[in-house]
Design an enzyme around this catalytic site. Structure first.
Site, PDB file in Angstrom:
ATOM      1  N   TYR A 174       0.848  -1.207   0.000  1.00 46.11           N
ATOM      2  CA  TYR A 174       0.000   0.000   0.000  1.00 46.11           C
ATOM      3  C   TYR A 174       0.877   1.249   0.000  1.00 46.11           C
ATOM      4  CZ  TYR A 174      -3.668   3.343   1.196  1.00 46.11           C
ATOM      5  OH  TYR A 174      -4.541   4.407   1.179  1.00 46.11           O
ATOM      6  N   LYS A 178       1.066   4.315  -2.773  1.00 45.21           N
ATOM      7  CA  LYS A 178       0.649   5.693  -2.474  1.00 45.21           C
ATOM      8  C   LYS A 178       1.806   6.681  -2.636  1.00 45.21           C
ATOM      9  CE  LYS A 178      -3.401   5.096  -2.424  1.00 45.21           C
ATOM     10  NZ  LYS A 178      -4.430   5.890  -3.112  1.00 45.21           N
ATOM     11  N   THR A 209     -14.156   4.808   5.827  1.00 42.17           N
ATOM     12  CA  THR A 209     -14.763   4.295   4.587  1.00 42.17           C
ATOM     13  C   THR A 209     -14.492   2.788   4.498  1.00 42.17           C
ATOM     14  OG1 THR A 209     -12.760   4.538   3.283  1.00 42.17           O
ATOM     15  CG2 THR A 209     -14.216   6.457   3.362  1.00 42.17           C
TER      16      THR A 209
END
Ligand SMILES: NC(=O)c1ccc[n+]([C@@H]2O[C@H](COP(=O)([O-])OP(=O)(O)OC[C@H]3O[C@@H](n4cnc5c(N)ncnc54)[C@H](OP(=O)(O)O)[C@@H]3O)[C@@H](O)[C@H]2O)c1
Length: 314
Positions: A174, A178, A209
């Protein structure tokens, strides 16, 4: 977090990748300001349900959904090709969709590590394929969702093992993806000088989220940590969407390019790698190869079309 006042967007066409979480709230705010919005989603049925909600809440019926799966380069190429053929303008491209901390290493059908392709390479390809239309619609803005995760200890560009075949961990993947989104915004801003297209990167905050689904379900203790964390620290998806909405629409950001934003303000990256221009360029060149763009930005002609062309010319 204050809610951004969006200037009137009548006549503006916006493409957003994703349809829930930050994508939903970005689309809603822009729809309320009269923009025309296209949500790019792999889950078209669910995205259409959200598009209907946005239409009702914004009283704007110019919200549509089209199929595109960031894990499949051919779907990105098909969408871009059909969009260019429509001769429709494009004023805002929000490279938003993403996944985080997938437990086990997965590989897309294009042969790339899943998080790297979904979060970064897919958007790299989409942006390049839509550049001709962004250029002809300028002024135009590109917003790339990066994350504060780009400063984490594992955040690097693993040039010799970019698909993390040897050393996969969920966060390493991840963080790399990013950081790549941020470096892309920096590199691309220099390549777009003189085009009247701006490109900036955004950290939306720590937002409650669906992104946290893998984190909350896959790691020991992380579900309870998530529950505590969620209540105390996380902001709502509407609040989280404010920075990307601000960068995409505000007068203040009209000519800003190659910047990193958080909390609706220009921010400073604390990863020294983000300042290495040579790395921006290197990653850019690696990405051209990985997406097949080194052969040119035109969508590749599919095998069937090639056969048709040969037959027609005989
Ligand atoms: N939430 C945070 O705390 C946070 C913090 C920093 C950065 N961000 C960044 O913000 C962006 C938006 O995340 P979010 O918080 O709104 O997460 P989210 O609620 O999980 O939404 C992610 C969106 O991406 C879509 N998506 C995932 N894989 C896709 C694929 N292969 N092709 C097309 N669409 C795909 C999802 O659709 P499906 O339903 O099909 O999966 C969904 O619409 C991400 O780039 C994330 O890295 C979020």
């Amino acid at each position: 977090m204050t809610i951004v006042e969006v200037p009137d967007q009548t006549g503006k066409v916006v493409i957003i990748t994703g349809y829930r979480g930050l994508a939903y709230h970005s689309a809603l705010a822009l729809a309320k300001a009269n923009a025309e919005i296209i949500l790019l989603a792999r889950n078209v049925e669910k995205a259409k349900e959200n598009a209907e909600k946005i239409k009702k809440e914004s009283n704007n019926d110019k919200i549509s959904v089209e199929y595109m799966d960031l894990c499949k380069f051919d779907t990105i190429r098909s969408f871009a090709k059909s969009y260019i053929e429509r001769k429709k303008p494009l004023h805002i491209l929000m490279n938003n969709a993403g996944i985080m901390a997938v437990k086990d290493r997965q590989v897309t059908e294009d042969g790339n590590e899943l998080q790297f392709q979904t979060n970064y390479l897919g958007h790299f390809l989409l942006t390049h394929l839509l550049l001709p239309v962004l250029k002809s619609s300028a002024p135009a803005r590109i917003v790339c969702l990066s994350s504060i995760a780009h400063v984490m200890l594992q955040a690097s560009i693993y040039k010799n093992d970019i698909n993390l075949e040897k050393g996969y961990t969920p966060w390493k993947a991840y963080c790399q993806s990013k950081l790549a989104c941020l470096l892309f915004a920096y590199e691309m801003s220099r390549r777009l000088v003189g085009t009247n297209i701006t490109i900036n990167a955004v950290h939306p905050g720590i937002v409650d989220t669906g992104l946290w689904v893998h984190y909350a379900s896959n790691f020991p203790l992380s579900k309870s940590f998530y529950n505590i964390f969620e209540k105390r620290v996380m902001i709502t998806p509407e609040e989280g969407a404010q920075t990307q909405i601000y960068v995409a629409t505000s007068k203040e950001c009209e000519t800003e390019t190659g910047k990193y934003y958080a909390n609706c303000k220009k921010s400073t990256s604390f990863n020294y790698l983000s300042y290495k221009k040579s790395l921006h360029k290197e990653l850019y060149e690696i990405s051209l190869k990985m997406t097949g763009l080194e052969k040119g930005i035109e969508p590749e002609v599919s095998q069937n079309e090639k056969v048709e062309k040969v037959e027609n010319s005989n």
